[in-house]
Design an enzyme around this catalytic site. Structure first.
Site, PDB file in Angstrom:
ATOM      1  N   ARG A  95       0.832  -1.209   0.000  1.00 59.19           N
ATOM      2  CA  ARG A  95       0.000   0.000   0.000  1.00 59.19           C
ATOM      3  C   ARG A  95       0.873   1.269   0.000  1.00 59.19           C
ATOM      4  O   ARG A  95       0.522   2.267  -0.626  1.00 59.19           O
ATOM      5  CB  ARG A  95      -0.921  -0.027   1.229  1.00 59.19           C
ATOM      6  CG  ARG A  95      -1.787   1.204   1.352  1.00 59.19           C
ATOM      7  CD  ARG A  95      -2.868   1.005   2.375  1.00 59.19           C
ATOM      8  NE  ARG A  95      -3.536   2.251   2.703  1.00 59.19           N
ATOM      9  CZ  ARG A  95      -4.382   2.395   3.721  1.00 59.19           C
ATOM     10  NH1 ARG A  95      -4.657   1.363   4.498  1.00 59.19           N
ATOM     11  NH2 ARG A  95      -4.962   3.553   3.954  1.00 59.19           N
ATOM     12  N   ASN A 149     -10.286  -4.869  -0.434  1.00 61.32           N
ATOM     13  CA  ASN A 149     -10.449  -3.822  -1.445  1.00 61.32           C
ATOM     14  C   ASN A 149      -9.614  -4.108  -2.689  1.00 61.32           C
ATOM     15  O   ASN A 149      -8.621  -4.822  -2.602  1.00 61.32           O
ATOM     16  CB  ASN A 149      -9.997  -2.477  -0.855  1.00 61.32           C
ATOM     17  CG  ASN A 149     -11.095  -1.843  -0.040  1.00 61.32           C
ATOM     18  OD1 ASN A 149     -12.267  -1.923  -0.391  1.00 61.32           O
ATOM     19  ND2 ASN A 149     -10.711  -1.205   1.061  1.00 61.32           N
ATOM     20  N   CYS A 171     -18.691  -3.179   2.559  1.00 62.92           N
ATOM     21  CA  CYS A 171     -18.072  -1.880   2.799  1.00 62.92           C
ATOM     22  C   CYS A 171     -18.665  -1.316   4.081  1.00 62.92           C
ATOM     23  O   CYS A 171     -19.857  -1.483   4.341  1.00 62.92           O
ATOM     24  CB  CYS A 171     -18.392  -0.957   1.630  1.00 62.92           C
ATOM     25  SG  CYS A 171     -17.691   0.670   1.852  1.00 62.92           S
ATOM     26  N   HIS A 201     -17.293   2.537  -2.833  1.00 63.18           N
ATOM     27  CA  HIS A 201     -16.576   3.792  -2.614  1.00 63.18           C
ATOM     28  C   HIS A 201     -16.977   4.855  -3.651  1.00 63.18           C
ATOM     29  O   HIS A 201     -16.208   5.771  -3.952  1.00 63.18           O
ATOM     30  CB  HIS A 201     -15.046   3.578  -2.597  1.00 63.18           C
ATOM     31  CG  HIS A 201     -14.593   2.864  -1.356  1.00 63.18           C
ATOM     32  ND1 HIS A 201     -13.284   2.555  -1.097  1.00 63.18           N
ATOM     33  CD2 HIS A 201     -15.293   2.399  -0.285  1.00 63.18           C
ATOM     34  CE1 HIS A 201     -13.200   1.929   0.072  1.00 63.18           C
ATOM     35  NE2 HIS A 201     -14.405   1.819   0.582  1.00 63.18           N
ATOM     36  N   TYR A 254     -15.622   8.941  -0.129  1.00 68.30           N
ATOM     37  CA  TYR A 254     -14.659   8.752  -1.228  1.00 68.30           C
ATOM     38  C   TYR A 254     -14.951   9.635  -2.434  1.00 68.30           C
ATOM     39  O   TYR A 254     -14.079   9.842  -3.279  1.00 68.30           O
ATOM     40  CB  TYR A 254     -14.605   7.271  -1.642  1.00 68.30           C
ATOM     41  CG  TYR A 254     -13.793   6.446  -0.668  1.00 68.30           C
ATOM     42  CD1 TYR A 254     -12.434   6.229  -0.877  1.00 68.30           C
ATOM     43  CD2 TYR A 254     -14.362   5.939   0.489  1.00 68.30           C
ATOM     44  CE1 TYR A 254     -11.674   5.498   0.024  1.00 68.30           C
ATOM     45  CE2 TYR A 254     -13.611   5.207   1.401  1.00 68.30           C
ATOM     46  CZ  TYR A 254     -12.271   4.988   1.160  1.00 68.30           C
ATOM     47  OH  TYR A 254     -11.523   4.276   2.058  1.00 68.30           O
TER      48      TYR A 254
HETATM   49  C1  G6P Z   1     -12.722   2.936   4.802  1.00 63.12           C
HETATM   50  C2  G6P Z   1     -13.103   1.973   3.728  1.00 63.12           C
HETATM   51  C3  G6P Z   1     -12.352   0.706   3.787  1.00 63.12           C
HETATM   52  C4  G6P Z   1     -10.877   0.983   3.890  1.00 63.12           C
HETATM   53  C5  G6P Z   1     -10.594   1.820   5.099  1.00 63.12           C
HETATM   54  C6  G6P Z   1      -9.149   2.253   5.120  1.00 63.12           C
HETATM   55  O1  G6P Z   1     -13.482   2.756   5.892  1.00 63.12           O
HETATM   56  O2  G6P Z   1     -14.452   1.717   3.675  1.00 63.12           O
HETATM   57  O3  G6P Z   1     -12.626  -0.004   2.630  1.00 63.12           O
HETATM   58  O4  G6P Z   1     -10.173  -0.213   3.966  1.00 63.12           O
HETATM   59  O5  G6P Z   1     -11.369   2.960   5.145  1.00 63.12           O
HETATM   60  O6  G6P Z   1      -8.811   2.637   6.397  1.00 63.12           O
HETATM   61  P1  G6P Z   1      -7.301   2.743   6.860  1.00 63.12           P
HETATM   62  O7  G6P Z   1      -7.344   2.989   8.322  1.00 63.12           O
HETATM   63  O8  G6P Z   1      -6.636   1.453   6.484  1.00 63.12           O
HETATM   64  O9  G6P Z   1      -6.721   3.893   6.088  1.00 63.12           O
END
Ligand code: G6P
Length: 459
Positions: A95, A149, A171, A201, A254
């Protein structure tokens, strides 16, 4: 089903306690017999820590449930009733690459629907399709409940290329909205009716009161000065109110990466040049969480987990499973086959919509038509997703460039090709379908510019 068998792939995730809490809360309606956490060698240490923590949570509950830990996916899948997936191919370092490489050229690297999301799809889709092949053999009646995701693209890949119908993409974003908005209006959720439609998203929603009045505008008017339930990972950058007033739909968090693209890019670049991108911040939070999970006295989900964007995801995941098991017909927003719910998108594509979750799976609620602008967004995004999925399956480099160019967060140009090439090289280990192209790029001397990414490149 004589007691339910749950298998969670990516069991070493820091979110596992969230899932356990959701199952414990629902045990009366979802009598679980056993839970299997599955991970790979690289995730073994994390799985052992969080797996012990998960067992402590059950031991502190009135229920007798055993949490099994294994690196053998096939052993776990045998006769499973529900398989949940929450894995991240390449772990958090992947990531970091997804976010930093595009940003090093001034392009958004959003990890779920920008350039990062496209590359996450390329890494994830071949793995999920191989899981589906194992399921066909070992648990042909199980439901696959995916949280990995990009959840919408993964769902569509399973439907289209895996030819597996019993899949649901989840989600937590709709859950966040349905928690914050009733509070905002001083109302109760049970006195409100929600209707969501769009893509993962990339969905909007409308809200009605008990008498049937559309109260969407009331929420729009309040959401600019209260906590609108936006996930913790998204910068505070509300969408221009006149746009939202005009569309009469509440966008999801998003959407800011699109409607507020230049502003969001500024936020992301500030992090990139300062405290680190979201992935780098999350790596820190994760390290803290795993330190807590090591504590042999900790037997409940720690508050710190709420710092993650996926907070409350068990309310979607566990409720989906309980609702299928008990035919509860709960209203849940999921990625599922369109079947006409959004009439201007292909009948067989995956969309994220309100559904009633039954023993036969999700029954989508039709949304109907939308205004020109929203329709245009959805059609472009859906085609971008489909091009990405096909590129993930075929390893077609030209198609991958098309998907990136079509993505409004990226767009076309020589910089886009450069970003694409660096991402391919950085993710070499996890992109066997692009091996020939990557070898060609390496032979041409392409290397990754970003120093922090260079430092974590896989050998
Ligand atoms: C949101 C999305 C998730 C995503 C997450 C990331 O809630 O719905 O799909 O994985 O945020 O959160 P993070 O704490 O990993 O940045």
């Amino acid at each position: 089903m004589e007691g339910v068998k749950i298998v969670t792939i990516g069991g070493g995730s820091s979110y596992t306690p969230e899932l356990m809490e959701g199952f414990i809360k629902r045990y009366d309606e979802l009598p679980i017999r056993e839970i299997w956490l599955v991970d790979i060698e690289d995730g073994k240490e994390k799985m052992e820590i969080v797996g012990k923590m998960a067992q402590r949570m059950w031991d502190a509950s009135p229920y007798d449930v055993k949490v099994h830990l294994t690196l053998d996916r096939r052993e776990a899948l045998k006769d499973a009733d529900f398989v949940t997936t929450q894995f991240r191919v390449g772990l958090l370092n992947a990531r970091i690459k997804d976010e930093r490489i595009p940003l090093s050229y001034g392009i958004m690297g959003q990890e779920t629907n920008g350039a990062g999301g496209i590359f996450k799809a390329l890494r994830t889709i071949p793995v999920i399709l191989s899981i589906v092949e194992d399921m066909k053999e070992l648990c042909p009646n199980a439901w696959l409940v995916n949280f990995t995701n990009p959840s919408g693209m993964v769902t569509e890949a399973i439907l289209r290329y895996g030819k597996w119908e019993k899949v649901i993409g989840l989600c937590n974003v709709p859950v966040g909205a349905m928690m914050a908005e009733p509070e905002m209006l001083g109302m109760k959720l049970e006195d409100m009716n929600y209707k969501f439609a769009g893509l993962n998203h990339f969905h909007w929603h409308r809200v009605f009161d008990k008498a049937g009045n559309n109260i969407t505008q009331k929420i729009i008017d309040r959401m600019y000065d209260t906590d609108a339930g936006i996930p913790a990972n998204i910068a505070d950058c509300p969408i221009t109110k006149e746009i939202v007033d005009q569309m009469q739909m509440i966008p999801c968090g998003y959407h800011r990466y699109y409607y507020m693209q230049t502003d969001m890019l500024e936020h992301l670049l500030e992090d990139y040049n300062g405290k680190g991108t979201r992935a780098e911040q999350v790596k820190q939070t994760e390290a803290e969480l795993f330190e807590l999970y090591k504590d042999p006295n900790l037997d409940h989900k720690p508050e710190q987990l709420a710092k993650r964007g996926g907070a409350h995801y068990s309310d979607a995941a566990c409720e989906t499973i309980a609702s299928i098991y008990g035919d509860k017909k709960t209203h849940i927003v999921v990625s599922t086959r369109n079947n006409g719910a959004i009439p201007f998108l292909p009948v067989d594509c995956a969309v994220e919509v309100s559904t009633y979750m039954t023993s036969a799976g999700p029954m989508p609620i039709a949304w109907g038509d939308m205004d020109y602008a929203s329709k245009g967004w959805l059609q472009a995004m859906k085609n971008m997703e489909q091009a990405t999925i096909e590129a993930a399956v075929t390893g077609d480099y030209g198609l991958l460039l098309q998907a990136l160019t079509l993505n409004p967060q990226v767009s076309g140009g020589t910089t886009t090709k450069r970003v694409c090439d660096e991402l391919l090289i950085a993710h070499k280990k996890y992109l066997p379908q692009f091996a020939a192209k990557i070898a060609e790029l390496e032979a041409a001397g392409i290397t990754v510019k970003d120093e922090k990414v260079q430092a974590i490149l896989d050998k």
